[in-house]
Design an enzyme around this catalytic site. Sequence first.
Site, mmCIF file in Angstrom:
data_model
loop_
_atom_site.group_PDB
_atom_site.id
_atom_site.type_symbol
_atom_site.label_atom_id
_atom_site.label_comp_id
_atom_site.label_asym_id
_atom_site.label_seq_id
_atom_site.Cartn_x
_atom_site.Cartn_y
_atom_site.Cartn_z
ATOM 1 N N ASN A 1 0.178 14.577 -61.946
ATOM 2 C CA ASN A 1 0.527 13.190 -61.641
ATOM 3 C C ASN A 1 0.961 12.392 -62.856
ATOM 4 O OD1 ASN A 1 -2.368 13.889 -61.851
ATOM 5 N ND2 ASN A 1 -2.651 11.692 -62.002
ATOM 6 N N GLN B 1 1.007 15.249 -55.365
ATOM 7 C CA GLN B 1 2.216 14.694 -55.995
ATOM 8 C C GLN B 1 3.482 15.470 -55.649
ATOM 9 O OE1 GLN B 1 2.679 11.886 -57.449
ATOM 10 N NE2 GLN B 1 0.595 11.241 -57.892
ATOM 11 N N HIS C 1 0.106 8.240 -48.768
ATOM 12 C CA HIS C 1 0.681 7.067 -49.429
ATOM 13 C C HIS C 1 1.557 7.406 -50.638
ATOM 14 C CE1 HIS C 1 -2.021 6.489 -53.038
ATOM 15 N NE2 HIS C 1 -2.808 7.277 -52.333
ATOM 16 N N THR D 1 -13.512 9.026 -35.535
ATOM 17 C CA THR D 1 -12.376 8.669 -34.679
ATOM 18 C C THR D 1 -11.094 8.666 -35.502
ATOM 19 O OG1 THR D 1 -13.855 7.345 -33.316
ATOM 20 C CG2 THR D 1 -11.509 6.875 -33.111
ATOM 21 N N CYS E 1 -5.438 5.731 -61.501
ATOM 22 C CA CYS E 1 -6.871 5.562 -61.326
ATOM 23 C C CYS E 1 -7.573 5.269 -62.646
ATOM 24 C CB CYS E 1 -7.456 6.807 -60.679
ATOM 25 S SG CYS E 1 -6.472 7.374 -59.300
HETATM 26 N N1 PLP Z 1 -4.360 14.224 -56.696
HETATM 27 C C1 PLP Z 1 -3.353 13.730 -57.417
HETATM 28 C C2 PLP Z 1 -2.525 14.648 -58.255
HETATM 29 C C3 PLP Z 1 -3.090 12.349 -57.380
HETATM 30 O O1 PLP Z 1 -2.087 11.859 -58.111
HETATM 31 C C4 PLP Z 1 -3.903 11.520 -56.587
HETATM 32 C C5 PLP Z 1 -3.694 10.049 -56.563
HETATM 33 O O2 PLP Z 1 -3.261 9.461 -57.537
HETATM 34 C C6 PLP Z 1 -4.936 12.110 -55.837
HETATM 35 C C7 PLP Z 1 -5.136 13.466 -55.912
HETATM 36 C C8 PLP Z 1 -5.819 11.288 -54.954
HETATM 37 O O3 PLP Z 1 -5.141 10.912 -53.777
HETATM 38 P P1 PLP Z 1 -5.665 9.680 -52.902
HETATM 39 O O4 PLP Z 1 -5.311 8.452 -53.632
HETATM 40 O O5 PLP Z 1 -4.923 9.803 -51.607
HETATM 41 O O6 PLP Z 1 -7.115 9.878 -52.727
#
Ligand code: PLP
Length: 387
Positions: free
Chosen positions: A151, A179, A201, A237, A327
Amino acid sequence: MNPVYLDHNATTPVHPQVLEALLPYYTQHFGNPSSIHWAGRATDGALEKAREQVAALINATPAEIVFTSCGSEGINFALKGSAQILQDKGRHLITTAVEHPAVLETCRALETDGWQVSYLPVDAEGQLDLDLLENTITEQTVMISVMWANNETGTLFPIAEIGEIARRHQLRFHSDMVQAVGRMPLDVQQAGLDLAAISGHKFGAPKGVGALYIRSGTRLEPLIHGGHQERNRRAGTSNVAGIVGLGVACELAGSVLSADVGRIRSLRDRLEDGLFSRLDNLNLNGPTERDLRLPNTLNLSFDRISGESLLLNLDLKGIAASSGSACSSGSLESSHVLSAMGVDPDRAQSSIRFSLGADNSIDEIDFVLQELPVIVERLRKIRPVAG
Ligand code: PLP
């Protein structure tokens, strides 16, 4: 100039066709798909159609798709659910040092439960040594988890080759493909995957929906216990509207969006070439060979500037990018991905990730090429070369 959004690896806008398809499932078609009456039947059909759409994108069968709430849930389900099934065979799993926290923190949780985890190092371009991977396998190893695309840097991993190693050693193979979906063709059969997590998303579906591919015959302990939804694999659900949106986003990813990938790649290349021709002391984080990177991602270090101040100054011009992963921005910790690549801490602190999407235009890229060098020169004057 309207705001420019170059942070699609963090999240993407909901695609208009996705929105149009899902909205009726909040009002008109509101039934619980588990109900046997007309209202339930209408939504159950929609769920199964979405399952087919997701499966078709990755060359799976609909029964191999379980809907989840996000990529993180799918990853937790894959790793913890496997750990419970496999623990009597062995308690060692192999992953990489550059995974998303959804994988790394799940592995840490398994470690506290008595599992041994090997976090494979990467080289300066973020690539794995597959001989090392194979040599790390022990009698106790039961699973490998390697992301399809990173990512932060966009580095692509040789998933099919890793799948081959996993098969040879009869190990379960999971990939975080969050990704990669919507940005490149994906085939879970060819890749030899047993499990793969998807997040809506990141490619035009709404937040709050994802899926886990579970190869037929792969036993997995549920993460969420409760009702019989998802054939007893994931209780709760169903998020019908989100799932309908995920299905349409997958269909678009297989058709319309794939035509966009070439355009996105050329915009990314324009940005990369343009910045390298306008600025010196610029370093690319990730593979120099562009084909070994996601087509939409560019991670650069701008020496002698903090990534945070660059982001703030870009934001003042309406340009959204990211430093480190979405994150972990907000904290000033260096990116674990860049430090695993041996990028020195100063250079890592000066890194910015641009991630493009279908909504970006040439004019937007040219606007960034006009504004960014000016900001960089100004910030560098404030912090001249030491000595
Ligand atoms: N894995 C990767 C490589 C990501 O870039 C992300 C989100 O940034 C995730 C997992 C986590 O996905 P989610 O935000 O849908 O929990």
